[in-house]
Design a protein around this motif. Structure first.
Motif, mmCIF file in Angstrom:
data_model
loop_
_atom_site.group_PDB
_atom_site.id
_atom_site.type_symbol
_atom_site.label_atom_id
_atom_site.label_comp_id
_atom_site.label_asym_id
_atom_site.label_seq_id
_atom_site.Cartn_x
_atom_site.Cartn_y
_atom_site.Cartn_z
ATOM 1 N N VAL A 1 0.800 -1.286 0.048
ATOM 2 C CA VAL A 1 0.157 -0.188 -0.024
ATOM 3 C C VAL A 1 0.973 1.214 -0.026
ATOM 4 O O VAL A 1 0.720 2.310 -0.834
ATOM 5 C CB VAL A 1 -0.997 -0.024 1.199
ATOM 6 N N TYR A 2 1.933 1.335 0.728
ATOM 7 C CA TYR A 2 2.734 2.261 0.967
ATOM 8 C C TYR A 2 3.277 2.989 -0.571
ATOM 9 O O TYR A 2 3.403 4.004 -0.721
ATOM 10 C CB TYR A 2 4.065 1.874 1.910
ATOM 11 N N ALA A 3 3.850 1.626 -1.396
ATOM 12 C CA ALA A 3 4.539 1.922 -2.372
ATOM 13 C C ALA A 3 3.617 2.426 -3.347
ATOM 14 O O ALA A 3 3.830 3.304 -4.202
ATOM 15 C CB ALA A 3 5.445 0.609 -2.838
ATOM 16 N N VAL A 4 2.149 1.824 -3.408
ATOM 17 C CA VAL A 4 1.329 2.075 -4.378
ATOM 18 C C VAL A 4 0.987 3.556 -4.316
ATOM 19 O O VAL A 4 0.516 4.055 -5.290
ATOM 20 C CB VAL A 4 0.175 1.208 -4.479
ATOM 21 N N LEU A 5 0.498 4.122 -3.177
ATOM 22 C CA LEU A 5 0.175 5.386 -2.969
ATOM 23 C C LEU A 5 1.140 6.617 -2.836
ATOM 24 O O LEU A 5 0.695 7.618 -2.763
ATOM 25 C CB LEU A 5 -0.773 5.258 -1.734
ATOM 26 N N LEU A 6 2.474 6.412 -3.065
ATOM 27 C CA LEU A 6 3.458 7.520 -2.648
ATOM 28 C C LEU A 6 3.021 8.432 -3.521
ATOM 29 O O LEU A 6 3.056 9.785 -3.355
ATOM 30 C CB LEU A 6 4.520 6.854 -2.738
ATOM 31 N N ILE A 7 3.358 8.320 -5.004
ATOM 32 C CA ILE A 7 3.209 9.253 -6.140
ATOM 33 C C ILE A 7 1.725 10.135 -5.868
ATOM 34 O O ILE A 7 1.662 11.320 -5.990
ATOM 35 C CB ILE A 7 3.519 8.819 -7.479
ATOM 36 N N SER A 8 0.702 9.254 -5.536
ATOM 37 C CA SER A 8 -0.622 9.855 -5.358
ATOM 38 C C SER A 8 -0.856 10.847 -4.507
ATOM 39 O O SER A 8 -1.168 11.966 -4.440
ATOM 40 C CB SER A 8 -1.523 8.836 -5.221
ATOM 41 N N SER A 9 0.085 10.566 -3.303
ATOM 42 C CA SER A 9 -0.220 11.383 -2.180
ATOM 43 C C SER A 9 0.827 12.629 -2.320
ATOM 44 O O SER A 9 0.729 13.468 -1.726
ATOM 45 C CB SER A 9 0.260 10.553 -0.870
ATOM 46 N N ALA A 10 1.921 12.562 -2.926
ATOM 47 C CA ALA A 10 2.731 13.593 -3.317
ATOM 48 C C ALA A 10 1.927 14.760 -4.088
ATOM 49 O O ALA A 10 1.985 15.968 -3.729
ATOM 50 C CB ALA A 10 3.926 13.206 -3.854
ATOM 51 N N ARG A 11 1.072 14.212 -4.946
ATOM 52 C CA ARG A 11 0.348 15.135 -5.852
ATOM 53 C C ARG A 11 -0.996 15.932 -4.877
ATOM 54 O O ARG A 11 -1.089 17.078 -4.873
ATOM 55 C CB ARG A 11 -0.309 14.517 -6.943
ATOM 56 N N GLY B 1 -0.281 1.430 6.239
ATOM 57 C CA GLY B 1 0.619 1.703 4.971
ATOM 58 C C GLY B 1 0.060 3.132 4.319
ATOM 59 O O GLY B 1 0.704 3.931 3.745
ATOM 60 N N THR B 2 -1.373 3.298 4.376
ATOM 61 C CA THR B 2 -2.002 4.431 3.703
ATOM 62 C C THR B 2 -1.536 5.716 4.156
ATOM 63 O O THR B 2 -1.365 6.633 3.680
ATOM 64 C CB THR B 2 -3.463 4.371 3.930
ATOM 65 N N GLY B 3 -1.399 5.587 5.784
ATOM 66 C CA GLY B 3 -1.080 6.974 6.648
ATOM 67 C C GLY B 3 0.323 7.319 6.135
ATOM 68 O O GLY B 3 0.846 8.338 6.152
ATOM 69 N N ALA B 4 1.132 6.069 6.050
ATOM 70 C CA ALA B 4 2.503 6.348 5.916
ATOM 71 C C ALA B 4 2.814 6.904 4.566
ATOM 72 O O ALA B 4 3.554 7.720 4.287
ATOM 73 C CB ALA B 4 3.502 4.984 5.976
ATOM 74 N N ALA B 5 2.055 6.671 3.707
ATOM 75 C CA ALA B 5 2.240 7.208 2.160
ATOM 76 C C ALA B 5 1.537 8.410 2.090
ATOM 77 O O ALA B 5 2.032 9.301 1.149
ATOM 78 C CB ALA B 5 1.241 6.171 1.296
ATOM 79 N N LEU B 6 0.599 8.848 3.137
ATOM 80 C CA LEU B 6 0.186 10.172 2.988
ATOM 81 C C LEU B 6 1.521 11.254 3.798
ATOM 82 O O LEU B 6 1.416 12.373 3.146
ATOM 83 C CB LEU B 6 -1.037 10.212 3.989
ATOM 84 N N LEU B 7 1.996 10.811 4.589
ATOM 85 C CA LEU B 7 2.902 11.539 5.291
ATOM 86 C C LEU B 7 4.364 11.761 4.609
ATOM 87 O O LEU B 7 4.923 12.945 4.781
ATOM 88 C CB LEU B 7 3.006 11.445 6.705
ATOM 89 N N VAL B 8 4.811 10.659 4.187
ATOM 90 C CA VAL B 8 6.175 10.385 3.709
ATOM 91 C C VAL B 8 6.431 11.446 2.597
ATOM 92 O O VAL B 8 7.386 12.259 2.596
ATOM 93 C CB VAL B 8 6.593 9.120 3.338
ATOM 94 N N PRO B 9 5.587 11.768 1.663
ATOM 95 C CA PRO B 9 6.264 12.507 0.406
ATOM 96 C C PRO B 9 6.165 13.947 0.765
ATOM 97 O O PRO B 9 6.785 14.780 0.260
ATOM 98 C CB PRO B 9 5.178 12.315 -0.507
#
Length: 500
Positions: free
Chosen positions: A81-91, A133-141
């Motif tokens: 989940v983390y890897a899949v959502l990273l670019i989306s969350s950055a935008r 994993g979703t929360g991590a993907a939102l905060l990391v970028p």
């Protein structure tokens, strides 16, 4: 003699050997006091949870009576989940505000960590890990975006150096901390402590973030490329899922079908983005980001470094705990020299003479390859891990740390603040893919040569072969770093284009 890139950087006010920022950067203050520790703690917490669960996996399986496939999803679902959502969350951060998305992701990650620590069964734990994993993907970028927007010049360069040290060290510290927490069994918590440790940290981040995070608003005028997001998410999910689960399931037909489908999805994504840009739309990744001097080869080098790092840690954990019968605490503490040396190299490489800085990525990665070669020789007989092994681990850590910071500078030093969100999502996705590839490819190579539990000699030979491959990948990473340096230097000495 200093390189052309070094001279240009120095002329622009950046330290010698460090890529300069582009003219796209908007003026920024030195940054609020406490910003860097705040956002890097969030980054470290999210990175830690990629690996901290590894050493607790067997205890989770026993306590929750989890099946083999369920245990795989508990461990790997977070990464998928983390890897899949990273670019989306950055935008999304670029559209709605980086600080707002950082706090939202931290709140979701903290709540999910608490739920994981209290999960009554395997099914509940799987669901909560996916939310985590979703929360991590939102905060990391948002971390890199906040650094890019809030800091300039030498302050930004120093921040990126600390950022890279935190990013790579998190995976190794996760192995150590996970072993210590499970072994300590605090208040009878057992494996639950590896999740509950995030709760007080997340609470402090939320309280401090409301006061310290700068008001960097997103650019709402840019449209959200929803079809591109869906295509890229599908492509990444089709790629990452079989890579994470393939070696445990014996690579059945569905894993190969998903890999083939991922190639088709990536091709469809590229075609769609090109057509969108040609129509004057807002593609998910701007072409100018990929054209930043040195970014693509530097990103490839960073991906390969993470392949070696994650793959080596994974097979070492299998060998030390499966063949040498080390407990999780002892197996984790073996990597302390690597972590300490990496941190020292990553934090203090800038104190070396400035004329050496441009050569550090290549020289450091070649030294890392030599360190891995030494480890391959030391472990081929399956003996106990003694002083010689820990010394070789320190060599790998120090040389990797010296190389990694300047390499990240090559990738991001010329990305303007306007493109920080896109660059952040891209680099974090590259890093996660590197970790997934390392575990799947190097792990499969190791497990194809030995079935655990196995005799220490047989496992040692398999570890030696896998480590020689890791050394070879480090040499390939050095080649990519060389190409990144040449690209950056060539762009630095090009004459400016005439005005249209």
């Amino acid at each position: 003699m200093p390189s052309a890139a070094s001279r240009v950087s120095a002329a622009q006010g950046a330290p010698a050997g460090t890529p300069a920022s582009t003219g796209q950067d908007s003026p920024a203050a030195p940054g609020p006091r406490g910003l860097l520790p705040l956002v890097l703690t969030g980054q470290f917490m999210a990175t830690l949870d990629v690996s901290i669960v590894n050493v607790a996996a067997r205890t989770i399986q026993r306590d929750l009576h989890a099946s083999g496939p369920a245990l795989q999803v508990i461990v790997a679902g977070y990464t998928v989940v983390y890897a899949v959502l990273l670019i989306s969350s950055a935008r999304l951060g670029g559209r709605h505000g980086y600080g707002r998305l950082f706090l939202t992701g931290t709140a979701l990650f903290t709540a999910a960590s608490l739920a994981c620590g209290l999960a009554p069964g395997a099914g509940w734990l799987i669901g909560f890990r996916l939310v985590q994993g979703t929360g991590a993907a939102l905060l990391v970028p948002q971390v890199m975006s906040l650094i890019q927007h809030s800091l300039t010049g030498p302050s930004r360069v120093r921040a990126l150096g600390v950022y890279t040290a935190v990013l790579a060290a998190g995976a190794v510290v996760g192995q150590i901390l996970g072993g210590v927490l499970v072994g300590a069994d605090l208040f009878g918590s057992g494996w639950r402590a590896v999740f509950l440790v995030n709760v007080p940290v997340g609470g402090v981040l939320l309280a401090a973030g409301r006061r310290l995070l700068p008001a960097v608003e997103g650019t709402r005028a840019r449209r959200l490329d929803l079809p591109g997001l869906l295509l890229l998410a599908a492509a990444l999910a089709l790629l990452v899922t079989p890579l994470v689960l393939g070696h445990e399931t014996g690579w059945p037909a569905w894993t190969w079908a998903m890999l083939a489908a991922s190639a088709a999805a990536f091709a469809a994504f590229v075609r769609f983005e090109r057509r969108l840009a040609a129509r004057g739309g807002d593609p998910l990744i701007e072409g100018r980001v990929l054209r930043s001097p040195g970014l693509v080869p530097a990103a490839a080098a960073i991906c390969l470094v993470l392949v070696t790092f994650s793959g080596f840690l994974f097979v070492c954990a299998l060998h030390f705990q499966g063949a040498l019968r080390y407990g999780p605490e002892r197996a984790g503490l073996l990597f302390v020299p690597l972590v300490v040396a990496f941190g020292l190299g990553g934090l203090y490489w800038r104190r070396l003479p400035a004329w050496l800085h441009p050569a550090l990525p290549v020289a450091g990665l070649l030294a890392t390859a030599l360190g891995y070669g030494g480890l391959a020789l030391l472990q081929r007989g399956g003996g106990q891990a003694g002083v010689a092994v820990e010394t070789a681990l320190a060599v790998v850590g120090l040389s990797s740390g010296v190389a990694y910071g300047p390499l990240f500078g090559l990738a991001l030093g010329r990305v303007g603040a306007a493109d920080a969100a896109d660059a952040s999502g891209l680099m974090n996705t590259v890093i996660q893919l590197g970790q997934v590839l390392g575990v799947s490819v190097i792990g499969t190579l190791f497990l194809s040569r030995v079935a655990l539990p196995a005799a220490s000699a047989a496992s040692g030979r398999a570890l030696s072969v896998a480590t020689w491959v890791v050394a070879a990948v480090s040499v390939l990473a050095a080649l990519c770093a060389h190409l990144a340096r040449r690209s950056s230097e060539a762009r630095a000495v090009l004459p400016p284009r005439p005005a249209a």
